[in-house]
Scaffold this motif. Structure first.
Motif, PDB file in Angstrom:
ATOM      1  N   THR A 293      17.943  -2.617   3.080  1.00  0.00           N
ATOM      2  CA  THR A 293      17.277  -3.315   1.977  1.00  0.00           C
ATOM      3  C   THR A 293      15.759  -3.324   2.148  1.00  0.00           C
ATOM      4  O   THR A 293      15.011  -3.029   1.206  1.00  0.00           O
ATOM      5  N   LEU A 294      15.306  -3.639   3.353  1.00  0.00           N
ATOM      6  CA  LEU A 294      13.859  -3.728   3.576  1.00  0.00           C
ATOM      7  C   LEU A 294      13.214  -2.353   3.634  1.00  0.00           C
ATOM      8  O   LEU A 294      12.023  -2.217   3.349  1.00  0.00           O
ATOM      9  N   GLY A 295      13.989  -1.333   3.968  1.00  0.00           N
ATOM     10  CA  GLY A 295      13.464   0.029   3.884  1.00  0.00           C
ATOM     11  C   GLY A 295      13.103   0.391   2.457  1.00  0.00           C
ATOM     12  O   GLY A 295      12.057   1.006   2.195  1.00  0.00           O
ATOM     13  N   VAL A 296      13.956  -0.003   1.519  1.00  0.00           N
ATOM     14  CA  VAL A 296      13.680   0.233   0.097  1.00  0.00           C
ATOM     15  C   VAL A 296      12.443  -0.552  -0.335  1.00  0.00           C
ATOM     16  O   VAL A 296      11.554  -0.017  -1.017  1.00  0.00           O
ATOM     17  N   TYR A 297      12.369  -1.812   0.083  1.00  0.00           N
ATOM     18  CA  TYR A 297      11.218  -2.657  -0.280  1.00  0.00           C
ATOM     19  C   TYR A 297       9.918  -2.088   0.297  1.00  0.00           C
ATOM     20  O   TYR A 297       8.891  -2.039  -0.395  1.00  0.00           O
ATOM     21  N   PHE A 298       9.967  -1.655   1.556  1.00  0.00           N
ATOM     22  CA  PHE A 298       8.781  -1.074   2.200  1.00  0.00           C
ATOM     23  C   PHE A 298       8.281   0.138   1.414  1.00  0.00           C
ATOM     24  O   PHE A 298       7.081   0.288   1.162  1.00  0.00           O
ATOM     25  N   LYS A 299       9.202   0.997   1.019  1.00  0.00           N
ATOM     26  CA  LYS A 299       8.807   2.204   0.274  1.00  0.00           C
ATOM     27  C   LYS A 299       8.197   1.837  -1.079  1.00  0.00           C
ATOM     28  O   LYS A 299       7.244   2.491  -1.525  1.00  0.00           O
ATOM     29  N   GLN A 300       8.741   0.826  -1.726  1.00  0.00           N
ATOM     30  CA  GLN A 300       8.184   0.389  -3.011  1.00  0.00           C
ATOM     31  C   GLN A 300       6.750  -0.094  -2.845  1.00  0.00           C
ATOM     32  O   GLN A 300       5.873   0.235  -3.656  1.00  0.00           O
ATOM     33  N   GLU A 301       6.500  -0.861  -1.793  1.00  0.00           N
ATOM     34  CA  GLU A 301       5.150  -1.368  -1.547  1.00  0.00           C
ATOM     35  C   GLU A 301       4.212  -0.246  -1.113  1.00  0.00           C
ATOM     36  O   GLU A 301       3.040  -0.215  -1.526  1.00  0.00           O
ATOM     37  N   ALA A 302       4.701   0.680  -0.328  1.00  0.00           N
ATOM     38  CA  ALA A 302       3.879   1.800   0.134  1.00  0.00           C
ATOM     39  C   ALA A 302       3.448   2.690  -1.021  1.00  0.00           C
ATOM     40  O   ALA A 302       2.338   3.256  -1.011  1.00  0.00           O
ATOM     41  N   ALA A 303       4.312   2.822  -2.009  1.00  0.00           N
ATOM     42  CA  ALA A 303       4.010   3.682  -3.160  1.00  0.00           C
ATOM     43  C   ALA A 303       2.832   3.172  -3.981  1.00  0.00           C
ATOM     44  O   ALA A 303       2.261   3.918  -4.786  1.00  0.00           O
ATOM     45  N   LYS A 304       2.450   1.919  -3.765  1.00  0.00           N
ATOM     46  CA  LYS A 304       1.336   1.339  -4.511  1.00  0.00           C
ATOM     47  C   LYS A 304      -0.021   1.701  -3.899  1.00  0.00           C
ATOM     48  O   LYS A 304      -1.057   1.410  -4.500  1.00  0.00           O
ATOM     49  N   ILE A 305      -0.019   2.332  -2.728  1.00  0.00           N
ATOM     50  CA  ILE A 305      -1.271   2.612  -2.009  1.00  0.00           C
ATOM     51  C   ILE A 305      -1.701   4.047  -2.289  1.00  0.00           C
ATOM     52  O   ILE A 305      -1.011   4.998  -1.874  1.00  0.00           O
ATOM     53  N   PRO A 306      -2.816   4.259  -2.952  1.00  0.00           N
ATOM     54  CA  PRO A 306      -3.246   5.621  -3.308  1.00  0.00           C
ATOM     55  C   PRO A 306      -3.459   6.531  -2.099  1.00  0.00           C
ATOM     56  O   PRO A 306      -3.247   7.739  -2.196  1.00  0.00           O
ATOM     57  N   HIS A 307      -3.866   5.953  -0.971  1.00  0.00           N
ATOM     58  CA  HIS A 307      -4.129   6.756   0.228  1.00  0.00           C
ATOM     59  C   HIS A 307      -2.858   7.367   0.820  1.00  0.00           C
ATOM     60  O   HIS A 307      -2.929   8.326   1.582  1.00  0.00           O
TER      61      HIS A 307
END
Length: 375
Positions: A293-307
């Motif tokens: 579950t937190l792997g999915v959440y982490f990826k969602q948050e990471a996708a918001k970072i342009p770098h």
């Protein structure tokens, strides 16, 4: 006397830890998003883990494998049930490299052959045959290079089929998620193709789950995402939560005999209770589902970072790939933001390997810290 200088060290000296918090000798608290190379699976100093080891230490800490150890039977039954690998037998040792050494040795015994297929950017250990199957010439001494290993590109069907037809290989060794190499994965189609061709050609398939096993990928073993059945599964790192434990799961079609494998320290009383404690906490606290579950959440948050140019991995075995080398970023995360993270052979990849009982709040804190250093 001085220490043999083989590690470049950060100027941090941890003296205590609880959960994912690590405190140094100056009283500074860090959040551990690296887990000491994916070793800390249920958090530092988990109370159940500590109590299990303390209780065992007061009874008996060690005796050799020349006598019965009921804890080994308790361990094999729980591991079989939780992993879904009831049709395997367990051999216990002390580390991931030793696990892969025994896996390769057993494959050679079983087939009567000696060559091995490994893959580009794979990492399987630093000893003898294990390091020979590791794609890093810098850590292979001349004595290791006597081993016969063919390195192939990951996900190259033609190259694999051509190689395995030569009828000279005892084993194929493969990480379902490459750790040190940088979080690359075989596709499901490629992993299933490998499994099929190994069976057709009488070659032992070794699934290296040293880093990805024990729930880190969001399944008990990462190969289980691909619906295949290896002949041997190597395990270590997270299985002991810091206590040195390793092992191989050997499919029941490969038969044992006295003297085939052996170890002095492997499967000792403390190693068994450390691993039992990890398995019990994984089950009781539903940590494999938490990792998924937190792997999915982490990826969602990471996708918001342009770098961030690419997000790699599964569960809580993750990598953030940037368009710049991350060594300096890692230093700033440690010294400015007080976060431990990891690197890899891919110099542009930030490796994330926290304990499986982290929370969304911990992930939010991480991205807040990361954004500060990227702004």
């Amino acid at each position: 006397m001085e220490l043999f200088d083989v590690y470049p060290l950060y100027d941090v000296a941890p003296v205590s830890a609880k959960g994912i918090e690590v405190k140094d000798n100056h009283g500074t608290t860090y959040l551990d998003f690296y887990g000491g190379h994916a070793v800390i699976s249920i958090g530092h100093s988990h109370p159940h883990y500590v109590n299990r080891i303390k209780s065992q230490l007061e009874k008996i800490a060690f005796y050799s494998n020349s006598v019965q150890n009921p804890l080994q039977q308790e361990l094999v039954e729980l591991l079989g049930r939780l992993s879904g690998c009831e049709h395997y037998n367990l051999f216990l040792c002390n580390s991931g490299a030793e696990a892969n050494e025994n896996a390769l040795k057993l494959a050679s015994f079983h087939t009567g052959k000696s060559k091995v297929i490994s893959f580009s950017n794979g990492f399987h250990g630093r000893t003898s045959a294990a390091v020979a199957t590791t794609d890093n010439p810098a850590i292979n001494a001349p004595i290791n290079k006597q081993q016969q290993v063919t390195f192939l590109p990951l996900n190259d069907f033609d190259a694999f089929e051509k190689a395995i037809q030569s009828d000279t290989y005892c084993a194929v060794i493969l990480e379902a998620i490459q750790g040190v190499g940088g979080l690359d994965e075989p596709t499901t189609e490629f992993y299933q193709f490998i499994a099929k061709k190994c069976k057709e050609n009488g070659v032992v398939l070794i699934a290296d789950e040293v880093q990805s096993g024990f729930g880190r990928s969001g399944a008990f073993f990462a190969f289980q995402h691909h619906g295949i059945q290896p002949d041997i599964i190597s395990i270590a790192k997270g299985m002991g939560n810091g206590f040195p434990v390793g092992g191989i799961l050997i499919h029941e079609s490969i038969k044992a005999s006295y003297g085939l494998l052996g170890t002095t320290f492997g499967g000792n009383h403390l190693a068994c209770v450390a691993t039992l404690a990890v398995l019990e906490v994984l089950e009781q606290e539903n940590l494999i589902e938490n990792a998924r579950t937190l792997g999915v959440y982490f990826k969602q948050e990471a996708a918001k970072i342009p770098h961030v140019k690419k997000i790699k991995g599964r569960g809580l075995m993750l990598g953030l790939e940037f368009d710049f080398e991350v060594a300096d970023l890692r230093k700033r995360l440690i010294h400015n933001q007080h976060f431990f993270t990891g690197g890899s052979k891919n110099k542009k990849l930030l490796r994330i390997l926290p304990a499986l009982n982290i929370s969304k709040d911990h992930i939010d804190q991480f991205f807040e810290a990361l954004n500060k250093e990227l702004s």
